[in-house]
Design an enzyme around this catalytic site. Structure first.
Site, mmCIF file in Angstrom:
data_model
loop_
_atom_site.group_PDB
_atom_site.id
_atom_site.type_symbol
_atom_site.label_atom_id
_atom_site.label_comp_id
_atom_site.label_asym_id
_atom_site.label_seq_id
_atom_site.Cartn_x
_atom_site.Cartn_y
_atom_site.Cartn_z
ATOM 1 N N GLY A 168 0.722 -0.835 0.021
ATOM 2 C CA GLY A 168 -0.076 0.189 0.417
ATOM 3 C C GLY A 168 0.607 0.957 -0.193
ATOM 4 O O GLY A 168 0.457 2.432 0.428
ATOM 5 N N HIS A 226 1.642 0.680 -13.320
ATOM 6 C CA HIS A 226 2.346 -0.721 -13.286
ATOM 7 C C HIS A 226 3.475 -0.436 -13.454
ATOM 8 O O HIS A 226 3.550 0.359 -13.963
ATOM 9 C CB HIS A 226 1.647 -0.823 -14.973
ATOM 10 C CG HIS A 226 2.198 -3.107 -15.164
ATOM 11 N ND1 HIS A 226 1.693 -3.595 -15.201
ATOM 12 C CD2 HIS A 226 3.663 -2.477 -16.271
ATOM 13 C CE1 HIS A 226 2.818 -4.077 -15.409
ATOM 14 N NE2 HIS A 226 3.975 -4.188 -16.029
ATOM 15 N N ASP A 263 -3.423 -4.594 -18.577
ATOM 16 C CA ASP A 263 -2.563 -3.699 -18.226
ATOM 17 C C ASP A 263 -2.412 -3.119 -20.609
ATOM 18 O O ASP A 263 -1.138 -2.466 -20.093
ATOM 19 C CB ASP A 263 -0.521 -4.274 -18.057
ATOM 20 C CG ASP A 263 -1.283 -4.375 -16.435
ATOM 21 O OD1 ASP A 263 -1.360 -4.240 -16.223
ATOM 22 O OD2 ASP A 263 -0.326 -5.540 -16.624
ATOM 23 N N ILE A 282 -7.913 -9.785 -11.416
ATOM 24 C CA ILE A 282 -8.453 -9.276 -12.621
ATOM 25 C C ILE A 282 -9.822 -8.789 -12.373
ATOM 26 O O ILE A 282 -10.971 -9.945 -11.603
ATOM 27 C CB ILE A 282 -8.078 -10.118 -13.467
ATOM 28 C CG1 ILE A 282 -6.634 -9.669 -13.417
ATOM 29 C CG2 ILE A 282 -8.590 -9.692 -15.035
ATOM 30 C CD1 ILE A 282 -5.909 -11.151 -14.564
HETATM 31 C C1 GRF Z 1 3.820 -1.592 -7.521
HETATM 32 O O1 GRF Z 1 4.831 -1.041 -8.382
HETATM 33 C C2 GRF Z 1 2.542 -1.242 -8.762
HETATM 34 O O2 GRF Z 1 2.898 -0.535 -9.636
HETATM 35 C C3 GRF Z 1 2.156 -2.714 -9.162
HETATM 36 O O3 GRF Z 1 2.379 -3.405 -7.598
HETATM 37 C C4 GRF Z 1 3.572 -2.650 -6.522
HETATM 38 C C5 GRF Z 1 2.640 -1.917 -5.427
HETATM 39 O O4 GRF Z 1 3.279 -1.805 -4.211
HETATM 40 N N1 GRF Z 1 1.155 -2.791 -9.443
HETATM 41 P P1 GRF Z 1 2.656 -1.165 -3.409
HETATM 42 O O5 GRF Z 1 1.586 -1.818 -2.520
HETATM 43 O O6 GRF Z 1 2.194 0.213 -3.549
HETATM 44 O O7 GRF Z 1 3.542 -0.239 -2.422
#
Ligand code: GRF
Length: 193
Positions: A20, A114, A150, A97
């Site tokens: 998060g 992403h 994506d 998804i």
């Molecule tokens: C991030 O790298 C995001 O791009 C990917 O999952 C990760 C989540 O990290 N989809 P966080 O939970 O926000 O720290």
């Protein structure tokens, strides 16, 4: 694209599955005058997600739905979002998804972040694949969500240079710190700010 914006902030839900850190940066952003969104609810498919602690700390409603039965969880979720008058969804490390039906109900209102320069490296294990391919650059992308993984329209990207001694861990860290800046910027862009 313009979402309705008066003096009231757009009521937004953030969906997470893990740490998060993007949620945290979005919460901080949402509290500034620059933000067109307010975060009203945090949704997780995982009751152990560390990110749920940010919801608690900032006194934001949170809801855990296990997604074991996707249809059932999505239907519950749609009614929760409706009751809370949610108009926009930010996916932030959400590992499930969403179905085409769910996405249709929030058409053009779901964003995702992403950790790659899309359209390259969709899906999981991006950093590992990037390093295996000896790429010189990677980065992160904020995009609209459509029914293909994506693949929705790109809103903003940030490129980072890969160093000679880069590891999966160091690259993830480097990109994540850019993600925290990129997501708020992309939201402003969506609102034409
Ligand atoms: C991030 O790298 C995001 O791009 C990917 O999952 C990760 C989540 O990290 N989809 P966080 O939970 O926000 O720290």
């Amino acid at each position: 694209m313009v979402l309705s914006i008066g003096h009231k902030k757009t009521r937004t839900a953030v969906f997470i599955s893990g740490t998060g850190s993007n949620l945290k940066s979005l919460i901080k952003f949402s509290k500034t005058n620059k933000s067109p969104i307010s975060i009203e609810i945090v949704v997780s498919n995982n009751s152990k997600a560390k990110g749920l602690n940010y919801a608690k700390r900032f006194k934001i409603k949170n809801k855990v739905l296990n997604f074991k039965n996707k249809n059932l969880s999505e239907n519950k979720l749609l009614s929760i979002l409706k009751i809370n008058n949610i108009k926009m969804i930010c996916l932030a490390g959400f590992m499930k998804i969403l179905s085409g039906n769910f996405i249709k109900r929030f058409k053009g209102k779901i964003l995702n972040i992403h950790p790659s320069l899309l359209p390259k490296y969709k899906g999981l294990n991006t950093h590992k694949r990037v390093l295996n391919n000896r790429e010189k650059y990677s980065g992160c992308t904020v995009h609209f969500v459509n029914s293909r993984l994506d693949s929705g329209k790109i809103i903003l990207q940030k490129k980072v240079k890969i160093s000679k001694k880069e590891t999966e861990f160091s690259l993830a860290k480097k990109i994540l710190s850019q993600e925290h800046k990129l997501y708020p910027k992309a939201i402003q862009k969506v609102f034409n700010l």
